[in-house]
Design a protein around this motif. Structure first.
Motif, PDB file in Angstrom:
ATOM      1  N   ASN A   1       4.631  44.761 -36.744  1.00 37.93           N
ATOM      2  CA  ASN A   1       4.772  45.787 -37.777  1.00 37.93           C
ATOM      3  C   ASN A   1       5.529  47.001 -37.266  1.00 37.93           C
ATOM      4  OD1 ASN A   1       3.550  44.337 -39.778  1.00 37.93           O
ATOM      5  ND2 ASN A   1       1.517  45.179 -39.417  1.00 37.93           N
TER       6      ASN A   1
ATOM      7  N   ALA B   1      -0.039  41.555 -34.356  1.00 31.77           N
ATOM      8  CA  ALA B   1       0.409  41.937 -35.701  1.00 31.77           C
ATOM      9  C   ALA B   1       0.922  43.371 -35.691  1.00 31.77           C
ATOM     10  CB  ALA B   1      -0.735  41.784 -36.690  1.00 31.77           C
ATOM     11  N   LEU B   2       0.227  44.240 -34.943  1.00 33.84           N
ATOM     12  CA  LEU B   2       0.650  45.628 -34.820  1.00 33.84           C
ATOM     13  C   LEU B   2       2.055  45.697 -34.217  1.00 33.84           C
ATOM     14  CD1 LEU B   2      -0.509  48.492 -35.223  1.00 33.84           C
ATOM     15  CD2 LEU B   2      -1.213  48.460 -32.845  1.00 33.84           C
TER      16      LEU B   2
ATOM     17  N   LEU C   1      -4.863  41.483 -33.514  1.00 33.58           N
ATOM     18  CA  LEU C   1      -4.576  42.841 -33.982  1.00 33.58           C
ATOM     19  C   LEU C   1      -3.344  43.413 -33.296  1.00 33.58           C
ATOM     20  CD1 LEU C   1      -5.481  45.470 -35.478  1.00 33.58           C
ATOM     21  CD2 LEU C   1      -6.856  46.000 -33.483  1.00 33.58           C
TER      22      LEU C   1
END
Lengths: 285, 326
Positions: free
Chosen positions: A267, A263-264, A260
């Protein structure tokens, strides 16, 4: 707007002002250090089995506890970062190269070539990507290399569309006509004149793409169709660990959290890059 | 409108052709032949049995002939037989498809019902606390590994709180229930799967709705609406919202492959006997006819979904059907 700054300086200044973007790049930098120096940073051999310490909770000796074979979870997580970073970069690298190639050819030559390539893109986009990936894995062996190639080969369509759109907008401009008048070859016009001007959106979409590739790899590894044990990846640590979730929650919490956060990070980085590179926003200052 | 429809439907032909070619190519990437898994793993299979199998699947013929035969059977919806149990692939898919479609339609409705108001609110109150909070949620939504979210929710609502069932489609005593309690039982089993499958879409969609609202509010006709003294509610909900929703319809079409693909993940975790689970099981078993069949059906569903979205768009926006028809 300050006039004596270079394009790069403007972008860097605008990027630094964005707190979320900076947070994203800090996360990614830490992960890079972990992945690069994994052997130095991990206190245990990630595959060393210790039957006396099976499923022991987080402690001073094992910060993230141990797994069902007594292996140190933190060390496995650090080595898992290698897999994630590698998959992210290689898969997106492949996708970007294929996408640039098709997008550039379609946008530059136009006409029938463009029609054929874009119809091919449309057809590829009809397939649910995860299904396409599963189908190829059913046919080939699941391995780190195959996973990277498969994610790359099934993920280039967005880039192709982006590059094509940029090329269509750019190719009629004066600087391209000037280059052509000087007798520059198609190859030179595409790579020296058009592509550098089309790179900003590609860079942004590649950053988002890395997050997507890492999520896909972890899902595949979770289902046993990705990176194969004993090589540790966050997905397969989670996969073997969630069976013990009732009494060893750390085996499920840490890998999922790592996926998580990673990926955060990508992004946030991508969003920051998009804002910093957007020329429409630059003139507003 | 008729010209527009005709053009759209004619376009399906080359698309369908492309989909069959790619499906065919993917399966024939296999080193060796698709029957190897049946014969090589089985030491009792003789060379003759192997040849027989090859004949049945037509693998002794050149590739383009094989493709031709496959498409001819596809035209009458004959997808072959499963390697694992010998049953017709079409029947197997038909059993599994309704539940997958039900969950996907429910997620789509949930996404629309939640993401559109969120998008409008965060656009009209840009940089407010609500906007910032949803932005954070959106980023988390994008980065969330679906399978992990599913596991966490199973633990929280299933094991710890005991509020919801965590696997399957119905409880063990379901066959004794009358209609309404049965429906209720079904619904309780579907809450978590639908939430998980719509989670990513929720994030993406509310973000999209927000930016398309922000784009629309800057337009001249909004300024005109405000200038002529319309109340803010009318400006937002009559003028801005309707235009912002336009582009959102197209995106809904684009979301279909993601939803269908994601069904493999949550159906496996929640043990729902849908098409996604069938696909994962077939992948593990290397059941090529099933893999090929679902890959084809999945693409077909996407194609039809996009067609519906295109038509909806044309119905909603007269500009599209005029331009396209010309």
């Amino acid at each position: 707007m300050r006039t004596n700054e270079s394009y790069f300086q403007i972008v860097a200044r605008r990027f630094r002002k964005n707190r979320l973007a900076v947070a994203g790049s800090v996360i990614i930098s830490i992960l890079f250090v972990l992945a690069l120096f994994a052997p130095l940073l991990s206190r245990y051999d990630p595959s060393r089995i210790d039957v006396e310490n099976i499923l022991s909770p987080p402690s001073a000796a094992h910060w993230m506890g141990t797994d069902e074979s007594g292996r140190d979870v933190l060390s496995r997580m650090i080595y898992g970062a290698r897999v994630s970073m590698l998959v992210g970069f290689v898969a997106v690298g492949i996708a970007t190269l294929i996408g640039i190639f098709f997008g550039a050819v379609a946008g530059y030559y136009g006409g029938k070539v463009d029609a054929v390539i874009m119809r091919f893109v449309d057809i590829m986009l009809c397939f649910p990507t995860f299904f396409l990936i599963l189908a190829v894995i059913a046919v080939l062996e699941p391995s780190l290399l195959n996973i990277m190639i498969i994610i790359g080969v099934t993920g280039w369509m967005g880039v192709a569309r982006l590059v094509r759109a940029e090329f269509l907008a750019l190719k009629e401009q004066e600087f391209v006509q000037a280059a052509r008048a000087f007798g520059a070859s198609d190859f030179r016009i595409i790579f020296r004149h058009l592509l550098p001007n089309a790179m900003a959106p590609v860079l942004v979409s590649a950053t988002f793409g890395i997050a997507g590739a890492i999520l896909t790899e972890s899902a595949l590894s979770f289902f046993g169709l990705g990176v194969q044990p004993p090589t540790p990846s966050w997905g397969n640590i989670l996969s073997s660990g969630y069976k013990y979730i009732d009494f060893a929650h750390w085996l499920s919490i840490f890998p999922g959290l790592a996926i998580l956060v990673t990926a955060l990070g990508y992004n946030l980085l991508g969003e920051g890059l998009r804002d910093a590179l957007d020329p429409r926003l630059m003139t507003e200052e | 409108m008729a010209t527009f429809l005709l053009k759209r439907i004619l376009l399906l032909v080359p698309m369908l052709f492309g989909i069959t070619v790619i499906t065919f190519v993917v399966i024939h990437l296999a080193p060796g032949s698709p029957t190897d898994s049946l014969t090589e793993l089985n030491p009792k299979a003789s060379a003759r049995a192997r040849e027989n199998l090859k004949k049945i699947y037509g693998l002794d013929k050149p590739l383009h002939i094989q493709y031709f035969h496959w498409v001819r059977r596809l035209a009458v919806m004959d997808l072959g037989r499963s390697f694992t149990d010998g049953r017709s692939v079409l029947v197997k898919i038909r059993e599994r498809l309704p539940i997958t479609i039900l969950i996907n339609v429910c997620s789509m409705l949930l996404i629309l019902a939640v993401a559109v108001p969120i998008g409008i609110l965060s656009a009209t109150k840009q940089y407010s606390f609500f906007d910032k909070a949803t932005t954070v949620l959106v980023f988390v939504g994008f980065a969330m590994p679906t399978f992990w979210l599913a596991l966490l929710l199973m633990i929280l609502f299933g094991a710890t709180l005991g509020w919801l069932p965590i696997s399957g489609l119905q409880s063990m005593h379901a066959d004794q229930l009358t209609f309404w309690p049965l429906l209720c039982d079904r619904a309780r089993h579907l809450v978590l799967p639908i939430f998980v499958s719509s989670f990513g879409g929720l994030a993406g969609y509310s973000r999209y709705m927000r930016s398309s609202m922000l784009e629309v509010v800057r337009q001249d006709y909004i300024r005109t609406a405000r200038a002529k003294g319309l109340p803010e509610r009318a400006v937002i909900y009559k003028h801005a919202f309707r235009n912002a929703l336009m582009s959102t319809i197209t995106i809904l079409g684009l979301a279909i492959p993601g939803l269908i693909g994601g069904s493999a993940i949550f159906e496996q975790i929640f043990a729902i006997p849908g098409m996604g689970k069938l696909f994962l099981d077939a992948t593990w078993a290397r059941d090529y006819p099933v893999v090929m069949g679902i890959l084809f059906i999945g693409a077909l569903l996407t194609l039809l979904g996009n067609l519906v979205a295109d038509i909806a768009y044309a119905v909603a926006d007269p500009r599209v059907r005029v331009e396209e028809a010309q």
